[in-house]
Each structure stands twice: as C-alpha cells, then as structure tokens.
Design a protein around this motif. Structure first.
Motif, short mmCIF file in Angstrom:
data_model
loop_
_atom_site.label_atom_id
_atom_site.label_comp_id
_atom_site.label_asym_id
_atom_site.label_seq_id
_atom_site.Cartn_x
_atom_site.Cartn_y
_atom_site.Cartn_z
N ILE A 61 2.78 11.91 -13.05
CA ILE A 61 3.42 10.60 -13.20
C ILE A 61 4.16 10.32 -11.89
N LEU A 62 3.89 9.11 -11.38
CA LEU A 62 4.46 8.71 -10.09
C LEU A 62 5.42 7.55 -10.29
N LYS A 63 6.22 7.35 -9.27
CA LYS A 63 7.21 6.28 -9.38
C LYS A 63 7.08 5.35 -8.18
N LEU A 64 7.04 4.05 -8.46
CA LEU A 64 7.00 3.06 -7.38
C LEU A 64 8.43 2.90 -6.87
N PRO A 65 8.57 2.73 -5.54
CA PRO A 65 9.92 2.57 -5.00
C PRO A 65 10.54 1.25 -5.44
N ALA A 66 11.84 1.24 -5.59
CA ALA A 66 12.53 0.05 -6.07
C ALA A 66 12.58 -1.02 -4.99
N THR A 67 12.70 -0.58 -3.75
CA THR A 67 12.79 -1.56 -2.68
C THR A 67 11.54 -1.51 -1.81
N GLU A 68 11.22 -2.63 -1.27
CA GLU A 68 10.02 -2.71 -0.46
C GLU A 68 10.33 -2.27 0.96
N ASN A 69 9.39 -1.60 1.52
CA ASN A 69 9.50 -1.22 2.91
C ASN A 69 8.27 -1.71 3.66
N PRO A 70 8.41 -2.87 4.31
CA PRO A 70 7.22 -3.50 4.88
C PRO A 70 6.68 -2.76 6.11
N ASN A 71 7.47 -1.89 6.68
CA ASN A 71 7.05 -1.30 7.95
C ASN A 71 6.19 -0.05 7.79
N ASP A 72 6.43 0.67 6.75
CA ASP A 72 5.81 1.98 6.62
C ASP A 72 5.00 2.09 5.35
N ILE A 73 3.99 2.94 5.38
CA ILE A 73 3.28 3.24 4.15
C ILE A 73 3.92 4.47 3.54
N GLU A 74 4.51 4.26 2.39
CA GLU A 74 5.24 5.36 1.76
C GLU A 74 4.32 6.20 0.91
N VAL A 91 0.84 -1.20 0.00
CA VAL A 91 0.00 0.00 0.00
C VAL A 91 0.88 1.25 0.00
N PHE A 92 0.48 2.19 -0.84
CA PHE A 92 1.18 3.47 -0.88
C PHE A 92 0.17 4.60 -0.67
N HIS A 93 0.68 5.70 -0.17
CA HIS A 93 -0.18 6.87 -0.05
C HIS A 93 -0.22 7.61 -1.36
N HIS A 94 -1.39 8.19 -1.62
CA HIS A 94 -1.52 9.07 -2.78
C HIS A 94 -2.10 10.35 -2.22
#
Lengths: 369, 635
Positions: free
Chosen positions: A101-114, A61-64
């Motif tokens: 245009i948005l960019k998904l992060p390359a690495t996963e961060n399971p702890n935080d909602i980016e 999940v990401f914030h928009h």
C-alpha cells in the motif's frame, strides 16, 4: 456508434495494464495508471486529472521503484492511498509478485519525480506467488484482502506490516488458482467474491466459509467481476469466451443478461456507479464498449410507473446492446468509470495509451430526461 | 197533314168548302184567272168521272165473289158454335171427377210421408246407437280414417242431443272411444316404425278431431326429437368403430334423411294445410309453427354438426387426407343439397367445419414436419458424433452427402405433405369450388400456416441450438457448420422451390393475394441471417477452443526456467492440426472460399511475438538459424 470523437488521449512511454480511479475523490475526475516494464529501473505511476470544463488533462508522475505494476487499486475511504501488485526480478531467472500500500504525497512537487511512500507492506510468500489484487475494504480502513494463488487473505492494514486475519483457501484438482477478487459492497461488506477458472466463489469473511457460488458462469476463464452498486444481488462477469453477463446470484441457473459483442477476451467489466444500465467493457480486441443493460437496470423499475406515469410514458427505455465504441490500437486490459462524474470513463491499452471519454450527449440526455 | 186536310180551300181535301173557295176566288182573282180555273176544273171533273167509270167496271166481279164468300162463312160459324158448347159441358164433368179422386187420396198420402220421416229418423238413431260399436270395430281394424269420419258424421247430433238422457250413454261411450282413438293416433308419433305417411295421417285426423294444433305441433316435434336423438346416439356409438366415410354416410342416410322427412311432413301438416281454415288464425299459427320448426332444426343440426366435428377431429390424426376429404365432401354435398331452413344457412356451418378440418390437417402436417425435422437433426447429430465418420477418409464425401440428404429429406417431406393436402382442392370435390374455402385453405392454411410456418420453424429451431449467451461445447461444431450451410442452401434454392411449388400446386397468385402472403425475401433473409449467425457461432466456438489450448499451455509453463526450444511444442502442433481440420471441413461445405492464409496476419503475429519476447525477456537471445531451420523442416 464508434469513434473516439468524445475522447482525450494521454500517451505513456511504457506499456501499461494497470488503471484505477481514485475512488475516494468526489470532486475531481482523476485516475491512476501504472507502467509495466521489467527492464526499466523505475516504473511509474501517473495521476491523471481531467478538467472537464476546459477538456484538459493534468498529470503528475511518480516513481514506482518496487517493480512492474500489474494492478492498482485505490482506497474508497482515503484519497491518498493506493495498493499495487507488482512483479520484481529477484536474482537470476526468477520473478516474485508482491503487493504494497502506497501513499500519494499531500503536496505537489512540480520539479521532481517523487518516489511514492510505501505505508504498508505485505508478506505474501507463504500464500503463493501470483498476487492478483489487493482490495481495500469498502468501509473499514483497517482491512484489505489479497488474492494470492488459491488463497484469499484478509489483512489488518492498520500498521506498516499487514497482519493476516483470516485465510480462505480454494481446494481442488489441478491446483486451481484465483483470477481476481472483489468486495461485495452490499451485505455489510462481509462478502468477498473471487473468480477461478469458469466459476465464481464468494466467501463470508466473518467465518471464512463459502457464502455462495456459481459454477460455469462462462464457457472459458472468467477475467473480471463487478458489483452493481444499486442492485444488491446483481454481479457482472466477463471472460475469455467474449461474453459479458449479469447474474442474479440468488438464481444461478442462467444469467439475467448476456451479450457477446467483443471478438476477443473481455478483461474488464464495470457498472456505472450512478446509472447502472451503462456497462463498460474492455477487451483484447483493442476496443472498449459502452453497452446498455437497461432491461436489468435498477432504473428499469415498473413500480415507478405508479408514481409518475406521465414521465415514464414519455421516457423511452434504452434497448440492450452496444451504445458506444472506443478504439485502441492494442489490447485494452482496463476501463474505469469516474466515481465523481457519471458520464466520464477512462480506458488504458497495453501500448500505454489512456483514453478519457465521455458518454455521448444524446445518450446522456436520453438517460437523464 | 191534318191542317192541310182541314184546309177548306183544298179542293182535294175532305173539308173542302166550295163557297169559301169561290168567295176567295172571286175576291182575289182576276176574271181571266177565274175563267181559266173554271175551265180547268171542268176538265178535271170530266177526267175523274171517266176514271171512276173505268174502276167500277174493273172491280165489279170481285165484289160479286166476295159477297158469296161472306154468305158461306156465315153458315160455318153457326155449326162451330154448337160444338164448342158441347166441349164446355164435357170439361166441366172432367173437373168434377178429378176433384172427387183427389179428395179420396189425401189421407193415404199423408200417412206415407209420415212413415218415410219415421224411417229416416230410425236410421239415424240406429247409426247413433251403433256408433260406439262401429267405432270400436274401426279401432280394432285400425281403420282410423273411417272411425274419424264416422265420428265427425255423428258429431253434430251428439252435440245437439248429447244432453238428453237417452243419448248420454252413447255420448260418453263415444267420447271414451274418441279419447282412445286420439291416444292411438298420438302413439303413432312415438312409434319408431311409423312411416311419415302414417304420421301425417295421424296428425291430419287429430286436426280433424279439433285437437289444438299448437299442442300437436309441439308434441310432434318432441316425438321427432326423440327419434332424431336416437339417431344421434346411434351415430355417437358408431363413431369409434366406423371410418369417417362410413360415419358420414350413416349420418346422411339416418339422421339427415329423417330430419328431411320430418321437415317435409311438418310443412305439409302444420304449415301448408292451415291455409284452408280461418286465414287470420292460420297465419298466426303458421308463424308459430315455422319458428318452432326453426328452433327444432337448428338444435338438432347443431348436435349433428357437433358429432361430425368431433369425429373429424378424432380422425385427423388417423385417416389419410383423401378419405377425410371424401367424407367431408359427401357431408358437404348432403348439407348443401337440402334446404333445412329458410333462415339458417347450414352450408356456412358445414363450410366452417370443413375449414376447421383444413386448418387442423395443415397443423397436423406441420407438426409432423417439425417432428421429422427434429428427428433428422438428431440423426445428423448422432452421425456426426459417431467417431468412425471423422476418422474415415471419405468423411468429406459423407459430410456433403449428409447435408444433401438432409436437404432432400426436408424438401421431399414438405413436398409429400403438399401432395397430400392437394386432395382438399381436387376438382371433383364440391366444396373446393367455393372461393371462400379455397382461398382460406390455400393461402392461410397451406402457404402461410404450413409452409411459411415450417420454414420459420427451421430457422428458429436451428438458431435455438446455438442459444444466445452460451457457447455450448456439447454441440459438435461440425453440426453447426452443417446447419449453417443447410440454411444457406435453403436460402439459395429450396425456399424458392418450396414456395413456388406451393403456389403452383395450390394456384396461389402472388399478385392477387398481395398482403396475405409472406414474401419470399422475408424468409430468404431470415435463412441468410441464421446461416450467418451459425457460421459466426462456429468460428467463435472453434476459435475459443484453440485459444483455450494455447492459454492453458502458456499458463502452465514456467517460462523463466525453460530451455531453448528444439521442437515445435505438441500443443502448437495440435492447434495447427485442428485449424487445418476446421479449414478442410469448412472447405467441404463452403466450396473453396480460398484457404490461403493471410500473410499479413502471419507477419503481424510474428512481429507481436518478437515484440513480446523483447519486452518480456530479461536477456533475450536469438535462436540459432540452423535450429530454426530444423524446426521448420520438421513442422
């Protein structure tokens, strides 16, 4: 025929109307969904990956935070890039549509909602308010086109601020507007097709001129269009008259295929990328329909008979019409095929429920064998 | 007996030897026996002696008279002998006289017989010499029979002596005249006025004159052909002016009569008569002639049938069925009544023509029905698009009336057509009695080809108005609803009525014809399906029309800057009005299916609206109940 036995459900807490497959993803089955909420401070984008072997979902999940999402599109070339069209409350009693245009992060961060990084911003104000979609160019990473009110704006997106290359404008009585738009993947991707009211208009982006058009493709508003990846003159349309049609745009007097299976407006139509006899449609009758358009499919080719007569003789062609229904509980605005797996599709209803479904096995074998 | 008589020991026999008898007696008999025998013999001798005396006495007188008679006869014979001698000498003198006369007359007799021979020869010669002129005379009188007989009379002589110089002239003349005679006779063939009897006569004479029969046969047929083709040309010329009954009559009295006569006379002339002559040859010729005739008849009948066929075809659109049937029946009876050929069954061909006519008539009627239906549709459509009907109060009445009149029109038209076609099988029609024709006509043509086909046409043409894939806003929705009800009413009654009417009028037995007839349920299903299809189409069309209004009104409004509503918006009113109007119209045709609104649905929709408002409004404020009440009251 109906039933969701083949489906997996993923529920969101918010209403949603934006769903997009990750077009550049060729291995995983992954979809993006965006929430639609005016009041929530943070709307969300969910990246849903489906592991087919063990039938499980993995979601990120990401914030928009930019605003409520009306449309998501993804780059067919860069797996990390997506474009959203969103609505922002701007001051008292006013809303503004924007796109980015948005960019998904390359690495996963399971702890935080980016929060997703905005890589390109668009200044759309001068072209109008209703930003319907921003479509990545199929094979040019530096180009995208936005549909805004009565304009198609071709952008250079190579930098953080998109630059307008060309503007194609629709003129006519009663201030007509575009409903949606899509690149033609054929013709060297030089054509951009739009829908306005009941018509299709396709522009040549090199000159900005109208390349071809079909008037009155539907009795009422055209909601969506989709190109057949395997048949370069075939385009599918759907609309408020409940019809799904396929047109050969060289011969515009009547569709080559027309069916009326839904009982309400049809919002979305998609050809399967691999087996173009499979057509997916989503409707506000709360249903998703997988139907056959075998009669106009690229696999329905009489020339094949010459090569291996035996095989075609034993192979029974599907007849046109409904194959499989998926039931939702609210209007379904989006349905998408997975670009990596021909037999999987996703559908999203307004109540925030995502269904990931498989094509029935019997059907799959009938098409494959 | 002789032996007995010769026995010398038999005392009564002629050869009795007293010595032997005595010797035997003495040797064999006892004394006593001898003594007794002697006594017996003595006694016998005495008896015999007395017997003899009696006999002599009794016959004495007879001897005396016999002696007298014999003496008298002796004298008479002597006298007769003298007379006989006299007669003999007289006869001798008569003979000599006769011989003398005979020799005297011999000469004259020879002369006379010679003269009579000369006379007959002269007579014959005279006939011969006169022959050319006689023949000429006969020719002039046109007495060809006599001429032929005369010629045949002289033929043998001419053949025998024709080569002699004296007769050569005559022969040449005769041959010339004969040729003329033959030409004259042949001319008869081509003479259109010649009666068959005359023709027969001519052929007969020509055959007598030993003309080759095959040639004659062909020639005869050629001439006959010419006559018939004249008839055919005449028929063709008349074809357009005459009505079909007259045309058939004309053909019957002209062509067919001629053909019959030709066939009959051909039989008499070439086939039957030949039996008299050489049997073997005649049989070969007879076969030849029969085959020739067969070909001839076949060709000409074919031409005639073609004419009839084309006349029937051309008549089909104009003539009424009764006339057509009447004409066809006359034609049929005529063909059936005559045997034109042993091998070819022309009745079958005639039946084919009639079958075709039946089929075509049914097709023509089907076409008319289709046109009439299209016409009805157009009229209904016009009525519905004329605005006054809708605005009038009694529009409701008109709509049901319109539907009823539409149904009645279609049913009555169909019934009318059936009544018209029944002429084909009316009892006084001869060909209608043939089962083959009857079944084919009633089942295949009328029931299947006309009625069933028309019913299918109804559904398909109605369905085609609402073509798949297009929602055509040009069609008045009421028309679709009306047609849907039309199909439903047909399904519920008219289909059955029309089919049973057909079965009854045309005596079609469902059980007997089993698979050949379309089942009623098939048509009923298709009607039902069409009715449902149209109803769905109607609902969809109306639904989209309303939703379109709502969408436009929602989209064009700037909801962020709108004030609190005080009234029901015009478009909403319009939608409600439209829906009520639709409801009313539907209720008219689909009687009272319950106009009650589904309360659950209303509540669901209200919830949806409330939900949306809560979700999509930044600061939702409930309306004041008083305002809501006012709005509701006004509504």
């Amino acid at each position: 025929m109906s039933g969701n036995d083949n489906s997996l459900i993923y529920g969101l807490e918010f209403q949603a109307r934006a769903l997009a497959p990750q077009l550049a993803e060729t291995e995983k089955i992954s979809f993006l969904i965006g929430t639609q909420s005016l009041k929530q401070t943070n709307n969300q984008i969910h990246l849903v990956e489906f592991n087919e072997e063990i039938s499980t979902l993995k979601t990120t999940v990401f914030h928009h935070s930019e605003g409520e999402i009306w449309k998501i599109t993804t780059s067919p070339l860069d797996i990390s890039k997506l474009a959203t069209c969103y609505n922002v409350i701007s001051g008292e009693n006013s809303c503004t549509f924007k796109t980015a245009i948005l960019k998904l992060p390359a690495t996963e961060n399971p702890n935080d909602i980016e929060n997703l990084e905005v890589v390109t911003t668009f200044d759309t104000k001068e072209y109008g308010n209703d930003v319907r979609t921003t479509e990545f160019h199929p094979n040019d990473v530096a180009k995208a086109a936005s549909v805004i009110d009565n304009n198609v704006v071709l952008w250079d997106i190579s930098e953080t601020q998109a630059k307008c290359i060309r503007k194609m404008q629709l003129e006519g009585k009663h201030n007509p507007k575009f409903t949606t738009g899509k690149w033609n993947p054929h013709q060297n991707c030089n054509q951009f097709t739009t829908a306005t009211e009941t018509h299709l208009k396709t522009y040549d982006i090199r000159s900005g001129d109208l390349a071809w058009h079909i008037d009155n493709v539907h009795h009422q508003l055209v909601r969506d269009v989709d190109y057949n990846m395997n048949k370069q003159y075939h385009i599918a349309t759907c609309g408020d008259d409940g019809f799904v049609k396929i047109w050969d745009f060289r011969q515009t007097n009547q569709p080559v295929y027309a069916r009326n299976e839904h009982s309400h407006w049809v919002w979305c139509v998609r050809f399967n990328h691999f087996h173009d006899q499979l057509i997916l449609t989503a409707s506000s009758d709360a249903r998703v329909l997988l139907s056959s358009a075998a009669s106009v499919s690229s696999e329905n080719n009489d020339i094949c008979d010459l090569d291996d007569t035996k095989e075609t003789e034993t192979k029974q062609q599907l007849s046109d019409g409904p194959l499989q229904w998926c039931e939702h509980e609210d209007s379904v605005y989006c349905a998408e095929w997975s670009p990596s797996e021909p037999w999987v599709f996703a559908s999203l209803s307004y109540d925030g429920r995502l269904l990931i479904s498989r094509v029935k096995r019997s059907l799959k074998y009938q098409i494959m064998l | 007996m002789a032996e007995k008589n010769q026995n010398p020991l038999d005392i009564n026999g002629p050869n009795f030897s007293p010595n032997l008898y005595l010797d035997k007696m003495f040797k064999e008999s006892t004394l006593r026996q001898i003594m007794d025998n002697e006594n017996e013999i003595v006694k016998d001798t005495q008896t015999l002696h007395s017997d003899m005396q009696t006999l002599v006495y009794e016959n004495y007188n007879k001897f005396i008279s016999a002696t007298d008679t014999i003496r008298k006869m002796k004298n008479d014979f002597k006298k007769m002998e003298d007379e006989m001698d006299l007669l003999a000498s007289n006869m001798e003198s008569i003979t000599s006289f006769s011989e003398k006369i005979n020799s005297n007359l011999q000469d004259t007799r020879d002369k006379i017989s010679h003269l009579s021979g000369v006379h007959s020869l002269l007579q014959r010669l005279q006939f011969l010499f006169k022959l050319p002129s006689t023949l000429k005379g006969r020719m002039k009188e046109k007495n060809y029979i006599q001429a032929t007989q005369d010629y045949i009379h002289a033929q043998r002589v001419l053949q025998q002596y024709g080569d002699m110089p004296a007769f050569q002239g005559i022969k040449t003349d005769c041959v010339a005249i004969l040729e003329e005679l033959k030409t004259e006779l042949r001319k008869q063939f081509s003479n259109p006025n010649a009666t068959t009897k005359e023709l027969m006569e001519s052929v007969d004479l020509l055959l007598q004159l030993e003309e080759p029969p095959k040639e004659l046969c062909s020639e005869f047929l050629t001439c006959a052909e010419k006559r018939l083709s004249d008839q055919l040309v005449m028929l063709k010329d008349q074809s357009e002016q005459r009505d079909i009954v007259e045309f058939v009559d004309l053909g019957c009295s002209g062509f067919l009569s001629d053909l019959c006569l030709i066939i009959a006379s051909f039989h008499d002339m070439f086939i039957n008569r030949m039996n008299i002559d050489n049997t073997e040859n005649s049989e070969i010729f007879e076969n030849f002639a029969a085959v020739e005739l067969e070909i001839f008849v076949k060709e000409n009948m074919q031409k005639y049938f073609d004419l009839i066929q084309s006349k029937v075809d051309s008549e089909q659109d104009i003539a009424d069925t009764n006339t057509l049937v009447q004409a066809l029946d006359r034609f049929y009876m005529r063909i059936e009544g005559n045997t034109f050929s042993k091998n070819i069954n022309f009745t079958t061909m005639a039946t084919d023509i009639i079958n075709n006519a039946g089929t075509k008539q049914c097709k023509a009627h089907l076409h008319i029905l289709k046109l009439a239906f299209t016409d009805t549709l157009t009229k209904v459509r016009q009525t519905l698009t004329t605005p006054k009907l809708i605005s009038q109060d009694d529009s409701s009445k008109n709509l049901t009336e319109l539907l009823n009149s539409m149904i009645v029109t279609v049913v009555e038209k169909t019934k009318g057509v059936l009544q018209d076609l029944v002429a084909f099988i009316s009892p006084e029609i001869t060909f209608a009695k043939k089962t083959h024709f009857r079944e084919c006509f009633c089942v295949d043509n009328v029931r299947e080809g006309l009625v069933v086909c028309f019913l299918h046409h109804l559904t398909s043409s109605i369905k085609s108005i609402c073509s798949e894939g297009i929602l055509d806003s040009k069609i008045p929705p009421t028309l679709i609803l009306l047609l849907s009800k039309f199909c439903l009413d047909f399904r519920n009654g008219s289909v059955r009525f029309l089919l049973s009417e057909t079965d009854e009028v045309f005596h079609i037995n469902q059980k007997r014809h089993g698979n050949a007839v379309t089942n009623e349920s098939e048509i009923i299903n298709s009607m039902q399906e069409t009715a449902q299809y149209l109803l769905n189409y109607y609902v969809r069309l109306q639904g989209y029309n309303c939703s379109q209004m709502l969408r436009k009104s929602v989209e064009t409004r700037d909801w962020l800057h709108t004030i609190e509503p005080r009234t029901v918006r015009a478009v909403m009113k319009r939608v409600v009005e439209d829906i009520s109007a639709i409801d009313a119209t539907v209720a008219l045709l689909y009687e009272d299916q319950g106009t009650a609104t589904d309360e659950n649905l209303v509540h669901f929709l209200l919830d949806e609206i409330l939900g949306s408002a809560v979700h999509r409004c930044l600061e939702p404020v409930l309306m004041e109940p008083g305002v809501v009440d006012i709005i509701c009251e006004r509504g």
